[in-house]
Design a protein around this motif. Structure first.
Motif, PDB file in Angstrom:
ATOM      1  N   THR A   1      46.198  57.672 -40.614  1.00 16.77           N
ATOM      2  CA  THR A   1      46.372  56.568 -40.662  1.00 16.77           C
ATOM      3  C   THR A   1      45.836  56.014 -40.521  1.00 16.77           C
ATOM      4  OG1 THR A   1      48.373  56.762 -39.644  1.00 16.77           O
ATOM      5  CG2 THR A   1      48.335  57.589 -41.874  1.00 16.77           C
ATOM      6  N   THR A   2      45.942  56.011 -39.394  1.00 14.38           N
ATOM      7  CA  THR A   2      44.809  53.964 -38.057  1.00 14.38           C
ATOM      8  C   THR A   2      43.537  54.232 -38.526  1.00 14.38           C
ATOM      9  OG1 THR A   2      46.788  54.662 -36.926  1.00 14.38           O
ATOM     10  CG2 THR A   2      45.256  52.910 -36.363  1.00 14.38           C
ATOM     11  N   THR A   3      43.444  55.915 -38.518  1.00 18.92           N
ATOM     12  CA  THR A   3      41.244  55.748 -38.636  1.00 18.92           C
ATOM     13  C   THR A   3      40.762  55.306 -40.056  1.00 18.92           C
ATOM     14  OG1 THR A   3      40.364  57.801 -37.121  1.00 18.92           O
ATOM     15  CG2 THR A   3      39.945  57.996 -39.221  1.00 18.92           C
ATOM     16  N   ASN A   4      42.097  56.327 -41.437  1.00 13.56           N
ATOM     17  CA  ASN A   4      41.610  55.251 -42.440  1.00 13.56           C
ATOM     18  C   ASN A   4      41.281  53.910 -42.612  1.00 13.56           C
ATOM     19  OD1 ASN A   4      41.689  58.392 -43.224  1.00 13.56           O
ATOM     20  ND2 ASN A   4      42.826  58.812 -43.994  1.00 13.56           N
ATOM     21  N   LEU A   5      43.081  53.926 -42.073  1.00 11.20           N
ATOM     22  CA  LEU A   5      43.019  52.137 -42.211  1.00 11.20           C
ATOM     23  C   LEU A   5      41.694  51.191 -42.060  1.00 11.20           C
ATOM     24  CD1 LEU A   5      44.614  49.405 -42.555  1.00 11.20           C
ATOM     25  CD2 LEU A   5      45.812  49.847 -40.450  1.00 11.20           C
TER      26      LEU A   5
ATOM     27  N   LEU B   1      37.236  35.792 -41.102  1.00 16.97           N
ATOM     28  CA  LEU B   1      38.227  36.952 -40.572  1.00 16.97           C
ATOM     29  C   LEU B   1      36.969  36.930 -38.996  1.00 16.97           C
ATOM     30  CD1 LEU B   1      40.209  38.393 -39.363  1.00 16.97           C
ATOM     31  CD2 LEU B   1      38.977  41.081 -39.991  1.00 16.97           C
ATOM     32  N   ARG B   2      35.415  36.605 -38.785  1.00 25.08           N
ATOM     33  CA  ARG B   2      35.315  36.982 -37.839  1.00 25.08           C
ATOM     34  C   ARG B   2      35.127  35.460 -37.480  1.00 25.08           C
ATOM     35  NH1 ARG B   2      30.329  37.373 -39.877  1.00 25.08           N
ATOM     36  NH2 ARG B   2      30.087  39.133 -39.332  1.00 25.08           N
ATOM     37  N   ALA B   3      35.183  33.736 -38.014  1.00 25.07           N
ATOM     38  CA  ALA B   3      35.551  32.887 -37.257  1.00 25.07           C
ATOM     39  C   ALA B   3      37.252  32.816 -36.981  1.00 25.07           C
ATOM     40  CB  ALA B   3      35.163  31.621 -38.104  1.00 25.07           C
ATOM     41  N   ASP B   4      37.845  33.312 -37.117  1.00 25.64           N
ATOM     42  CA  ASP B   4      38.985  33.393 -37.056  1.00 25.64           C
ATOM     43  C   ASP B   4      40.004  34.550 -37.172  1.00 25.64           C
ATOM     44  OD1 ASP B   4      41.835  32.046 -36.341  1.00 25.64           O
ATOM     45  OD2 ASP B   4      42.380  31.294 -38.166  1.00 25.64           O
ATOM     46  N   PRO B   5      39.574  35.125 -35.392  1.00 26.69           N
ATOM     47  CA  PRO B   5      40.686  36.696 -35.777  1.00 26.69           C
ATOM     48  C   PRO B   5      41.927  36.263 -36.091  1.00 26.69           C
ATOM     49  CG  PRO B   5      39.268  36.357 -33.398  1.00 26.69           C
ATOM     50  CD  PRO B   5      39.642  35.258 -34.307  1.00 26.69           C
ATOM     51  N   GLY B   6      42.512  35.491 -35.894  1.00 26.80           N
ATOM     52  CA  GLY B   6      44.257  35.535 -36.218  1.00 26.80           C
ATOM     53  C   GLY B   6      44.593  34.863 -37.570  1.00 26.80           C
ATOM     54  N   LEU B   7      43.577  35.628 -38.445  1.00 30.53           N
ATOM     55  CA  LEU B   7      43.963  35.761 -39.808  1.00 30.53           C
ATOM     56  C   LEU B   7      44.108  36.958 -39.845  1.00 30.53           C
ATOM     57  CD1 LEU B   7      41.301  33.476 -41.680  1.00 30.53           C
ATOM     58  CD2 LEU B   7      43.431  33.250 -41.456  1.00 30.53           C
ATOM     59  N   ALA B   8      43.564  38.002 -39.433  1.00 32.45           N
ATOM     60  CA  ALA B   8      43.821  39.896 -38.903  1.00 32.45           C
ATOM     61  C   ALA B   8      45.499  40.026 -39.907  1.00 32.45           C
ATOM     62  CB  ALA B   8      43.472  39.869 -38.113  1.00 32.45           C
ATOM     63  N   PRO B   9      46.233  39.348 -39.520  1.00 37.94           N
ATOM     64  CA  PRO B   9      47.467  40.472 -40.454  1.00 37.94           C
ATOM     65  C   PRO B   9      47.202  40.581 -41.271  1.00 37.94           C
ATOM     66  CG  PRO B   9      48.668  39.015 -38.061  1.00 37.94           C
ATOM     67  CD  PRO B   9      46.876  38.897 -38.171  1.00 37.94           C
ATOM     68  N   GLY B  10      46.839  38.806 -42.082  1.00 35.65           N
ATOM     69  CA  GLY B  10      46.979  38.957 -43.732  1.00 35.65           C
ATOM     70  C   GLY B  10      45.760  39.620 -43.990  1.00 35.65           C
TER      71      GLY B  10
ATOM     72  N   ALA C   1      53.929  52.433 -37.914  1.00 35.67           N
ATOM     73  CA  ALA C   1      53.005  50.513 -38.616  1.00 35.67           C
ATOM     74  C   ALA C   1      53.343  49.902 -38.004  1.00 35.67           C
ATOM     75  CB  ALA C   1      54.842  51.266 -39.841  1.00 35.67           C
ATOM     76  N   PRO C   2      53.515  49.581 -37.500  1.00 38.83           N
ATOM     77  CA  PRO C   2      53.351  48.617 -36.265  1.00 38.83           C
ATOM     78  C   PRO C   2      52.151  49.229 -35.088  1.00 38.83           C
ATOM     79  CG  PRO C   2      55.504  48.848 -36.054  1.00 38.83           C
ATOM     80  CD  PRO C   2      55.068  49.959 -36.933  1.00 38.83           C
ATOM     81  N   LEU C   3      52.232  50.119 -34.892  1.00 41.25           N
ATOM     82  CA  LEU C   3      50.499  49.986 -34.095  1.00 41.25           C
ATOM     83  C   LEU C   3      49.554  50.805 -34.715  1.00 41.25           C
ATOM     84  CD1 LEU C   3      49.695  51.829 -31.410  1.00 41.25           C
ATOM     85  CD2 LEU C   3      50.853  53.847 -31.896  1.00 41.25           C
ATOM     86  N   ALA C   4      49.963  51.614 -35.961  1.00 42.47           N
ATOM     87  CA  ALA C   4      49.061  51.150 -36.916  1.00 42.47           C
ATOM     88  C   ALA C   4      48.273  50.018 -37.049  1.00 42.47           C
ATOM     89  CB  ALA C   4      48.702  52.232 -38.439  1.00 42.47           C
ATOM     90  N   ARG C   5      48.982  48.903 -37.850  1.00 45.87           N
ATOM     91  CA  ARG C   5      48.558  47.751 -37.674  1.00 45.87           C
ATOM     92  C   ARG C   5      47.811  46.856 -36.593  1.00 45.87           C
ATOM     93  NH1 ARG C   5      53.126  47.487 -41.184  1.00 45.87           N
ATOM     94  NH2 ARG C   5      53.114  47.005 -43.258  1.00 45.87           N
ATOM     95  N   LEU C   6      48.805  47.361 -35.386  1.00 53.21           N
ATOM     96  CA  LEU C   6      48.045  45.974 -34.332  1.00 53.21           C
ATOM     97  C   LEU C   6      46.430  46.844 -34.319  1.00 53.21           C
ATOM     98  CD1 LEU C   6      48.815  44.728 -31.790  1.00 53.21           C
ATOM     99  CD2 LEU C   6      49.183  45.925 -30.928  1.00 53.21           C
ATOM    100  N   GLU C   7      46.192  47.715 -34.547  1.00 50.77           N
ATOM    101  CA  GLU C   7      44.645  48.414 -33.837  1.00 50.77           C
ATOM    102  C   GLU C   7      44.218  48.293 -35.095  1.00 50.77           C
ATOM    103  OE1 GLU C   7      44.263  52.887 -32.938  1.00 50.77           O
ATOM    104  OE2 GLU C   7      46.632  53.182 -32.974  1.00 50.77           O
TER     105      GLU C   7
END
Length: 413
Positions: free
Chosen positions: A247-251, A269-278, A356-362
């Protein structure tokens, strides 16, 4: 496209390329549609309710006996049947409690430095293996990153990781809607090989315990009270390995493709990595790495006005539910700023994906890091889809790294 044509598309190789027109056709016929002895669920509200309904049953051994009397002959199928994936209460409740007790948020949180280090190593690999600045981002980043991380979590030594991509790809074929005799044979062989490996590793960890999931789950197998059987221990270790990898590879791969197709969003996203969760939530919604799952009605039901008898098979089209316009306005628009974004990509309810939390974090670490390391990143050629309708992703995705990448050895893909 009518319902029959949509279902035929989803059962054909075309589903691996683009299932979304078929999903739209099914949604236009209603959020729940019966066809060919099964019920296809494309509505978000209905899929979410079914996933959370304790009266719905997962595809366990009893149900498999009703549909495939020879399933025990294939260790690939049988291995997953012994895992949480194919269990119902009370067995699922017991296994989930034991697994959640070792797969904790604290343990996942401690992996962030490991993920950051593996991402940095993967970016170095991209640059080192580029030929004329072109390299396959799947082979050099999207595949090795999740394998390395899940192996750290399980306690698999680095020297033993090389074959896990091959084993996971072969084994997960049995989770697809369709698979042939050759794929079944490969899954059977992969399961046998994986079981032998874990049996040896468990024996070592019993003699030399470590702070890892193999040690913790092996202890649960040997404990008094709530325990895992030998088969359940093996099945859940295999599930954690392949689910954490696939799942993480595909994500990550789906995310790279979407960002390359939307350069303005990539620049943000490049300018602001803090946007990554969204961004990651929208990638999960727009093109989820797991497209469907199934449940069976435990009693007669009426779903969205459609009668479903007890034992009726419900095909929950997660990819379709994630684009339900009644839940997501403008569902075919990639919008990382989408408010109230809650895709069903990792399921819901009792079977919600433990990893799921691990896949999101990666993905949250890898995607902005890739864009920042290679600010001129661009598609170099058409990517190639994997021949998988359920576990949706890319087999190869050549990218041009730009002037920031040092050219070195010949491109090995």
């Amino acid at each position: 496209m009518d319902v029959a044509a949509a279902v035929a598309t989803l059962l054909s190789p075309a589903a691996a390329v683009d299932p979304y027109p078929a999903y739209a056709a099914l949604r236009s016929a209603g959020p729940v549609v019966g066809h060919g002895g099964a019920w296809f669920v494309s509505g978000y509200e209905q899929a979410d309710a079914i996933l959370r309904d304790p009266g719905m049953r997962a595809y366990d051994s009893t149900l498999l006996d009703q549909h495939f009397d020879d399933w025990r002959d294939n260790r690939g199928v049988a291995l997953f049947v012994d895992s949480m994936l194919r269990k119902n209460p009370p067995d699922h409740t017991r296994m989930r409690r034991l697994a959640a007790g070792v797969f904790t948020a604290r343990r996942v949180g401690r992996l962030r430095p490991v993920i950051e280090a593996q991402v940095a190593a993967g970016l170095d690999e991209l640059a080192a293996h580029a030929r004329d600045g072109v390299v396959d981002v799947m082979t050099r980043l999207a595949y090795p990153l999740p394998i390395a991380v899940i192996c750290v979590l399980l306690g698999v030594p680095p020297a033993d990781r090389a074959d896990f991509r091959r084993l996971a790809e072969a084994l997960t074929a049995v989770l697809e809607v369709r698979f042939g005799a050759a794929e079944a044979a490969a899954a059977h062989a992969a399961a046998k090989e994986l079981e032998a490996y874990f049996a040896a590793l468990i024996a070592v960890r019993r003699q030399e315990p470590q702070d890892d999931l193999v040690t913790a789950l092996a202890a649960a197998h040997a404990a008094d009270g709530e325990t895992l059987t030998a088969g359940e221990l093996m099945g859940n270790l295999a599930l954690l390995l392949v689910a954490g990898f696939e799942t993480t590879t595909n994500l990550i791969g789906n995310g790279v493709r979407l960002l390359l197709q939307h350069p303005a969003h990539a620049a943000r996203l490049r300018a602001d990595p803090g946007l990554a969760p969204g961004f990651v939530e929208e990638i999960l919604r727009y093109d989820p790495p797991v497209q469907l799952t199934e449940r069976f009605a435990g009693s007669d039901r009426v779903l969205a006005g459609v009668p479903v008898p007890a034992g009726g098979e419900l095909i929950l089209l997660l990819g379709a539910a994630n684009r339900d316009p009644r839940r997501f306005p403008g569902p075919d628009r990639f919008d990382p700023d989408r408010p109230g974004n809650a895709p069903l990509s990792f399921g819901a309810g009792a079977h919600y994906c433990l990893g799921a939390p691990l896949a999101r974090l990666e993905a949250q670490v890898a995607l902005p890091a890739l864009l920042r390391r290679f600010p001129e990143l661009a598609a170099a050629a058409e990517p190639h889809r994997r021949d998988r309708a359920n576990l949706r992703g890319w087999a190869a995705q050549p990218v041009a790294l730009g002037a920031a990448a040092a050219t070195s050895v010949e491109w090995a893909g």
